[in-house]
Design an enzyme around this catalytic site. Structure first.
Site, PDB file in Angstrom:
ATOM      1  N   VAL A 160       0.832  -1.187  -0.054  1.00  0.00           N
ATOM      2  CA  VAL A 160       0.107   0.261   0.199  1.00  0.00           C
ATOM      3  C   VAL A 160       0.950   1.332   0.055  1.00  0.00           C
ATOM      4  O   VAL A 160       0.765   2.196  -0.888  1.00  0.00           O
ATOM      5  CB  VAL A 160      -0.901  -0.071   1.208  1.00  0.00           C
ATOM      6  CG1 VAL A 160      -1.797   1.442   1.135  1.00  0.00           C
ATOM      7  CG2 VAL A 160      -1.716  -1.199   1.262  1.00  0.00           C
ATOM      8  N   ASP A 179      10.741   3.203   6.867  1.00  0.00           N
ATOM      9  CA  ASP A 179      10.702   1.642   6.809  1.00  0.00           C
ATOM     10  C   ASP A 179      11.892   1.095   7.021  1.00  0.00           C
ATOM     11  O   ASP A 179      13.064   1.621   6.164  1.00  0.00           O
ATOM     12  CB  ASP A 179      10.199   1.375   5.449  1.00  0.00           C
ATOM     13  CG  ASP A 179       9.974  -0.153   5.460  1.00  0.00           C
ATOM     14  OD1 ASP A 179      10.482  -0.820   5.951  1.00  0.00           O
ATOM     15  OD2 ASP A 179       8.961  -0.521   4.632  1.00  0.00           O
ATOM     16  N   ALA A 239      -4.297   1.392   8.219  1.00  0.00           N
ATOM     17  CA  ALA A 239      -3.425  -0.023   8.563  1.00  0.00           C
ATOM     18  C   ALA A 239      -4.099  -1.046   9.562  1.00  0.00           C
ATOM     19  O   ALA A 239      -5.001  -1.666   9.262  1.00  0.00           O
ATOM     20  CB  ALA A 239      -1.986   0.218   8.758  1.00  0.00           C
ATOM     21  N   ARG A 240      -3.693  -0.862  10.686  1.00  0.00           N
ATOM     22  CA  ARG A 240      -4.156  -1.650  11.703  1.00  0.00           C
ATOM     23  C   ARG A 240      -3.957  -0.599  12.923  1.00  0.00           C
ATOM     24  O   ARG A 240      -3.170   0.045  13.264  1.00  0.00           O
ATOM     25  CB  ARG A 240      -3.283  -2.650  12.123  1.00  0.00           C
ATOM     26  CG  ARG A 240      -3.496  -3.942  11.118  1.00  0.00           C
ATOM     27  CD  ARG A 240      -4.909  -4.490  11.243  1.00  0.00           C
ATOM     28  NE  ARG A 240      -5.096  -5.648  10.133  1.00  0.00           N
ATOM     29  CZ  ARG A 240      -5.776  -5.267   8.805  1.00  0.00           C
ATOM     30  NH1 ARG A 240      -6.049  -3.989   8.448  1.00  0.00           N
ATOM     31  NH2 ARG A 240      -5.930  -6.467   8.417  1.00  0.00           N
ATOM     32  N   ASP A 263      -9.493   4.710   9.540  1.00  0.00           N
ATOM     33  CA  ASP A 263     -10.347   3.804   8.919  1.00  0.00           C
ATOM     34  C   ASP A 263     -10.180   2.241   9.847  1.00  0.00           C
ATOM     35  O   ASP A 263     -11.112   1.304   9.706  1.00  0.00           O
ATOM     36  CB  ASP A 263      -9.929   3.163   7.369  1.00  0.00           C
ATOM     37  CG  ASP A 263     -10.726   2.081   6.766  1.00  0.00           C
ATOM     38  OD1 ASP A 263     -12.021   2.648   6.483  1.00  0.00           O
ATOM     39  OD2 ASP A 263     -10.271   1.253   6.141  1.00  0.00           O
ATOM     40  N   GLU A 268     -13.055  -2.048  17.093  1.00  0.00           N
ATOM     41  CA  GLU A 268     -14.021  -2.019  15.773  1.00  0.00           C
ATOM     42  C   GLU A 268     -15.128  -2.835  15.795  1.00  0.00           C
ATOM     43  O   GLU A 268     -15.039  -3.904  15.983  1.00  0.00           O
ATOM     44  CB  GLU A 268     -12.906  -2.535  14.591  1.00  0.00           C
ATOM     45  CG  GLU A 268     -12.957  -1.667  13.332  1.00  0.00           C
ATOM     46  CD  GLU A 268     -12.033  -1.939  12.526  1.00  0.00           C
ATOM     47  OE1 GLU A 268     -12.139  -2.731  11.616  1.00  0.00           O
ATOM     48  OE2 GLU A 268     -10.777  -1.676  12.596  1.00  0.00           O
ATOM     49  N   HIS A 287     -13.515   0.703   8.442  1.00  0.00           N
ATOM     50  CA  HIS A 287     -12.775  -0.476   7.412  1.00  0.00           C
ATOM     51  C   HIS A 287     -13.179  -0.535   6.164  1.00  0.00           C
ATOM     52  O   HIS A 287     -13.471  -1.736   5.691  1.00  0.00           O
ATOM     53  CB  HIS A 287     -12.752  -1.777   8.270  1.00  0.00           C
ATOM     54  CG  HIS A 287     -11.468  -2.238   8.353  1.00  0.00           C
ATOM     55  ND1 HIS A 287     -10.868  -2.940   9.383  1.00  0.00           N
ATOM     56  CD2 HIS A 287     -10.676  -2.791   7.076  1.00  0.00           C
ATOM     57  CE1 HIS A 287      -9.794  -3.486   8.951  1.00  0.00           C
ATOM     58  NE2 HIS A 287      -9.640  -3.536   7.580  1.00  0.00           N
TER      59      HIS A 287
HETATM   60  N1  LIG Z   1      -8.127  -0.602   6.001  1.00  0.00           N
HETATM   61  C1  LIG Z   1      -8.108  -1.981   5.173  1.00  0.00           C
HETATM   62  O1  LIG Z   1      -8.939  -2.421   4.499  1.00  0.00           O
HETATM   63  C2  LIG Z   1      -6.936  -2.495   4.608  1.00  0.00           C
HETATM   64  C3  LIG Z   1      -6.762  -3.241   3.696  1.00  0.00           C
HETATM   65  C4  LIG Z   1      -5.520  -3.928   3.217  1.00  0.00           C
HETATM   66  C5  LIG Z   1      -4.571  -3.654   4.097  1.00  0.00           C
HETATM   67  N2  LIG Z   1      -4.590  -3.087   5.212  1.00  0.00           N
HETATM   68  C6  LIG Z   1      -3.490  -2.850   6.187  1.00  0.00           C
HETATM   69  O2  LIG Z   1      -2.541  -2.045   5.493  1.00  0.00           O
HETATM   70  C7  LIG Z   1      -1.308  -2.181   5.853  1.00  0.00           C
HETATM   71  C8  LIG Z   1      -0.455  -2.330   4.760  1.00  0.00           C
HETATM   72  O3  LIG Z   1      -0.757  -3.659   4.040  1.00  0.00           O
HETATM   73  P1  LIG Z   1       0.268  -4.253   2.860  1.00  0.00           P
HETATM   74  O4  LIG Z   1      -0.418  -5.298   2.421  1.00  0.00           O
HETATM   75  O5  LIG Z   1       0.619  -3.003   2.130  1.00  0.00           O
HETATM   76  O6  LIG Z   1       1.427  -4.532   3.871  1.00  0.00           O
HETATM   77  P2  LIG Z   1       2.651  -5.453   3.396  1.00  0.00           P
HETATM   78  O7  LIG Z   1       2.406  -6.879   3.741  1.00  0.00           O
HETATM   79  O8  LIG Z   1       3.137  -5.348   1.956  1.00  0.00           O
HETATM   80  O9  LIG Z   1       3.800  -4.796   4.504  1.00  0.00           O
HETATM   81  C9  LIG Z   1       4.961  -5.375   4.594  1.00  0.00           C
HETATM   82  C10 LIG Z   1       6.095  -4.361   4.370  1.00  0.00           C
HETATM   83  O10 LIG Z   1       5.940  -3.298   5.528  1.00  0.00           O
HETATM   84  C11 LIG Z   1       7.153  -2.867   5.909  1.00  0.00           C
HETATM   85  N3  LIG Z   1       7.608  -2.827   7.209  1.00  0.00           N
HETATM   86  C12 LIG Z   1       7.705  -4.074   8.040  1.00  0.00           C
HETATM   87  N4  LIG Z   1       8.184  -3.671   9.271  1.00  0.00           N
HETATM   88  C13 LIG Z   1       8.172  -2.266   9.243  1.00  0.00           C
HETATM   89  C14 LIG Z   1       8.351  -1.257  10.457  1.00  0.00           C
HETATM   90  N5  LIG Z   1       8.619  -1.353  11.770  1.00  0.00           N
HETATM   91  N6  LIG Z   1       8.096   0.022  10.168  1.00  0.00           N
HETATM   92  C15 LIG Z   1       7.752   0.387   8.924  1.00  0.00           C
HETATM   93  N7  LIG Z   1       7.567  -0.186   7.798  1.00  0.00           N
HETATM   94  C16 LIG Z   1       7.655  -1.678   8.114  1.00  0.00           C
HETATM   95  C17 LIG Z   1       8.233  -3.537   5.108  1.00  0.00           C
HETATM   96  O11 LIG Z   1       8.558  -2.847   3.942  1.00  0.00           O
HETATM   97  C18 LIG Z   1       7.511  -4.773   4.813  1.00  0.00           C
HETATM   98  O12 LIG Z   1       8.003  -5.428   3.621  1.00  0.00           O
HETATM   99  C19 LIG Z   1      -1.236  -3.343   6.948  1.00  0.00           C
HETATM  100  O13 LIG Z   1      -1.332  -3.081   8.204  1.00  0.00           O
HETATM  101  C20 LIG Z   1      -2.723  -4.050   6.421  1.00  0.00           C
HETATM  102  O14 LIG Z   1      -3.243  -4.995   7.455  1.00  0.00           O
HETATM  103  C21 LIG Z   1      -5.696  -2.438   5.695  1.00  0.00           C
END
Ligand SMILES: NC(=O)c1ccc[n+]([C@@H]2O[C@H](COP(=O)([O-])OP(=O)(O)OC[C@H]3O[C@@H](n4cnc5c(N)ncnc54)[C@H](O)[C@@H]3O)[C@@H](O)[C@H]2O)c1
Length: 329
Positions: A160, A179, A239-240, A263, A268, A287
């Protein structure tokens, strides 16, 4: 045809798969449809080689795995498999893919929309405009308003986070990113300046959270980080909720120093009488940043492509690898 099963909420397949996508699956797979393990006969379980899983499906635990001796692939149509699959899945060498890449697209779109609204101070202005006719007083109240020359901070160069960076750099924003796994070359390609966590919060007037929730990131954004944010700043969390000290944020929101777009919240949904719900400078959405409605077809399309790759003997496009488990969103 490969013996396989769709395992998900009953209404989901029609939303995920276009008629053409479903036809592609049916050409390759002899598909059962299950909404729970109770739908699957022991014989069907024994012959199944591939599972196409989705929201609402039961967990694939160690006991279920034992009943699925021929299982070779799990193609998840959702983003996160963390709570869905027992680690024994990877130990058995079963291929796992997810549609997290497709699910990142609407989250990035939502984030960009919120950054643009936050940059214009739309939330606070709209709330005040309900109670005044004096448009001028409103505008002069926000000297820093505007999306020109603005710095946005991204926590996490995740799927994202990367899409958000690409979209925002095209719109002329200055981008910072924190990151620990982002190297300098990658940061240059993304168009972001890598910074420490402190600098992210001190220098960006809008900070958007995109890291997964892991033991390392739980509570990463606490009172100290929020206190660094410039007055008038906005925190966006798609994110979370666990990344953030929500009570510490509430202090800054109550005082009107910061605004927020949330979001995801803890819990939640928030109780109806939760103080965050009362604040005019907070936008809470249920969400919805991830795939909804028409966006579900993208998840289904990605899953169909992964099934085709598996059946053709090609490597997966988006494997969920065992070594990535600690990072899983
Ligand atoms: N609101 C929603 O509906 C919704 C939908 C999809 C994803 N999400 C959330 O969005 C977030 C991103 O999802 P994604 O699929 O892009 O994640 P992802 O699996 O691609 O994220 C992994 C990456 O996060 C980074 N990371 C790891 N540890 C870190 C740290 N300590 N500090 C900063 N960066 C770090 C690294 O680059 C790693 O490769 C997640 O929290 C996910 O749960 C929310």
């Amino acid at each position: 045809m490969l013996p396989a099963a769709l395992l998900m909420r009953a209404d989901l397949p029609d939303q995920l798969f276009s008629p053409a996508g479903r036809a592609r699956l049916d050409r390759l797979l002899a598909l059962d449809t299950w909404t729970s393990w109770a739908d699957a006969s022991p014989t069907a379980l024994r012959r199944t080689e591939l599972l196409v899983t989705g929201w609402g499906c039961p967990r694939v635990g160690a006991a279920e795995l034992a009943d699925l001796p021929r299982l070779r692939a799990v193609v998840h149509t959702g983003g996160s498999v963390k709570d869905l699959l027992d680690p024994a899945v990877w130990a058995r060498g079963i291929r796992v893919t997810s549609s997290a890449r497709a699910n990142a697209v609407p989250v990035a779109d939502y984030t960009v929309a919120m950054v643009l609204l936050a940059g214009k101070n739309v939330l606070a202005a709209a709330a005040r405009y309900r109670h005044t006719l004096d448009r001028r007083a409103l505008l002069t109240g926000y000297p820093e308003t505007g999306n020109a020359d603005r710095t946005v901070g991204l926590l996490g160069a995740s799927r994202v986070g990367r899409l958000v960076a690409a979209r925002l750099s095209g719109l002329g924003f200055r981008l910072l990113c924190h990151d620990p796994y982002l190297d300098a070359d990658d940061a240059r390609r993304l168009g972001v300046r890598p910074v420490s966590l402190d600098r992210l919060f001190a220098e960006a007037s809008i900070v958007s959270l995109h890291a997964p929730l892991t033991p390392d990131t739980a509570g990463l954004v606490g009172a100290a980080e929020l206190a660094l944010m410039p007055d008038g700043g906005t925190l966006i969390n798609t994110a979370r909720a666990g990344l953030l000290d929500q009570d510490a944020l509430l202090v800054h929101l109550r005082g009107g120093r910061l605004s927020a777009v949330l979001d995801v919240t803890d819990p939640e949904p928030l109780p109806l009488d939760h103080p965050l719900r009362e604040l005019p400078n907070v936008l809470i959405t249920p969400h919805v940043a991830g795939a909804q409605g028409t966006e579900l077809r993208r998840l289904g399309d990605q899953a169909v492509q992964e099934v085709e790759r598996f059946v053709d003997g090609r490597p997966p496009a988006d494997p969920v690898l065992a070594e990535r488990l600690p990072f899983l969103a």
